[in-house]
Write an enzyme that holds these catalytic residues in place. Structure first.
Site, PDB file in Angstrom:
ATOM      1  N   HIS A  84       0.812  -1.232   0.000  1.00  0.00           N
ATOM      2  CA  HIS A  84       0.000   0.000   0.000  1.00  0.00           C
ATOM      3  C   HIS A  84       0.835   1.267   0.000  1.00  0.00           C
ATOM      4  O   HIS A  84       0.311   2.347  -0.228  1.00  0.00           O
ATOM      5  CB  HIS A  84      -0.907   0.013   1.238  1.00  0.00           C
ATOM      6  N   GLU A 136      -3.060   3.268   1.900  1.00  0.00           N
ATOM      7  CA  GLU A 136      -2.535   3.873   0.666  1.00  0.00           C
ATOM      8  C   GLU A 136      -2.716   5.400   0.703  1.00  0.00           C
ATOM      9  O   GLU A 136      -1.834   6.153   0.272  1.00  0.00           O
ATOM     10  CB  GLU A 136      -3.250   3.288  -0.553  1.00  0.00           C
ATOM     11  N   SER A 234      -9.881  -2.702   0.183  1.00  0.00           N
ATOM     12  CA  SER A 234     -10.653  -1.668  -0.515  1.00  0.00           C
ATOM     13  C   SER A 234     -11.194  -2.192  -1.840  1.00  0.00           C
ATOM     14  O   SER A 234     -12.365  -2.031  -2.162  1.00  0.00           O
ATOM     15  CB  SER A 234      -9.760  -0.440  -0.745  1.00  0.00           C
TER      16      SER A 234
END
Ligand code: SF4
Length: 324
Positions: A84, A136, A234
């Protein structure tokens, strides 16, 4: 089920592509190669990818997962940064402590970091479209001094945003967003700020785009969709949302076969299956196996596109041959 009664038939539409992307393969191989070169333990800052099965299997091989560098002892065991990406302060702190670091940040995340840096050097105010708190997003915002990047999570945020100079703006995005939601947010920004500068090539990565495209093809023609993936992934969450919006009456996120709530699938005759970019194919197989125990499966693959993306390992790992 009554012994001897024939199993009901279940049509299974398997989305392709699904599961591991090139960035996840590289990150997992980085940990495995580091274990082979340096020996256990190797430290990994944050889950290398958002999947418990992957994390647990690397843990049994000698990886120690930590959330902060302060949990890593001052010794020669390497510390690996997850796919990430990390804020700049993290490698800086590691350098101060002379830690051996290996960066498994996906090159497509690094590309977003570089874009943000270029905008900053050109003195543009930067909008990051993404989800607050996702590692991220934390990593991308942490590439630049605090206050340089404004986070936009929704169209409402885009409508409210007041820039310092509407003619000196740029946007970048998280790599794992919904393609359609992001297009709407970008449209709102462009309508309000026609001179806003965007990426030359989309920041939403090829893997996210392709997995969502395959789901869009399957979701309208099935009664239910299983997304194999973790709740903190995600791109897996986005696949579930994409399935729902594309007309699938039931879309569920499942990590392991043992988690399946069979009442969710009562009356289902056509089932779609996909997997987030951090979910290994072995878990898709496990879940297919659980369905095969109850149904006679008629499996068909629905392919949106072929993928052939490969990222080489981080350089320090490429330069060593693993120890026998
Ligand atoms: S989902 Fe995309 S950005 Fe994230 S690791 Fe995979 S290829 Fe890289």
């Amino acid at each position: 089920m009554v012994t001897g009664s024939p199993k009901p038939t279940l049509k299974v539409l398997l989305c392709s592509p699904r599961g591991f992307c090139a960035g996840v393969v590289r990150a997992i191989e980085s940990v495995e190669r580091a274990l082979a070169i340096y020996g256990a333990p190797v430290y990994v800052r944050h889950e290398i990818v958002h999947n418990r099965y992957v994390v647990d299997s690397l843990r049994t091989k000698g990886a120690i997962f930590v959330e902060e560098l302060s949990e890593v002892p001052d010794n020669k065991a390497p510390v690996i940064f997850s796919a990430h990406g990390v804020a700049r302060a993290i490698p800086e702190e590691a350098a101060r402590r002379n830690l051996v670091t290996l960066d498994a940040t996906c090159p497509l995340v690094t590309k977003v970091h570089r874009e943000a840096e270029i905008h900053f050097r050109r003195r543009r105010e930067i909008v990051l479209i993404g989800h607050a708190g996702h590692p991220e997003v934390v990593g991308t915002m942490g590439q630049l001094p605090a206050g340089s990047i404004f986070l936009v999570e929704s169209i409402e945020d885009a409508e409210k945003f007041t820039p310092r100079d509407a003619n000196n703006l740029a946007y970048v995005t998280q790599t794992t967003l919904s393609v359609d939601d992001t297009a709407e947010i970008v449209e709102a920004l462009k309508r309000r700020f026609p001179n806003i500068v965007g990426p030359h090539k989309e920041d939403i990565c090829y893997a996210t785009t392709n997995r969502q495209e395959a789901v869009k093809r399957v979701a309208p023609i099935v009664d239910a969709m299983i997304v194999v993936g973790a709740p903190n992934s995600s791109n897996s969450q986005r696949l579930k949302e994409v399935a729902e919006r594309a007309g699938c009456p039931r879309a569920v996120l499942v990590q392991r076969a043992a988690e399946i709530n069979w009442s969710d699938f009562e009356g289902v005759t056509r089932l779609g299956i996909t997997a987030g970019a951090s979910a290994p194919e072995v878990l898709v197989e496990e879940i297919m196996g659980a369905f095969a125990a109850r149904y006679a499966l008629d499996v068909e693959t629905v392919s949106a596109t072929e993928e052939g993306v490969f990222f080489p390992l981080p350089r320090p790992l490429r330069e060593h041959e693993p120890a026998e």
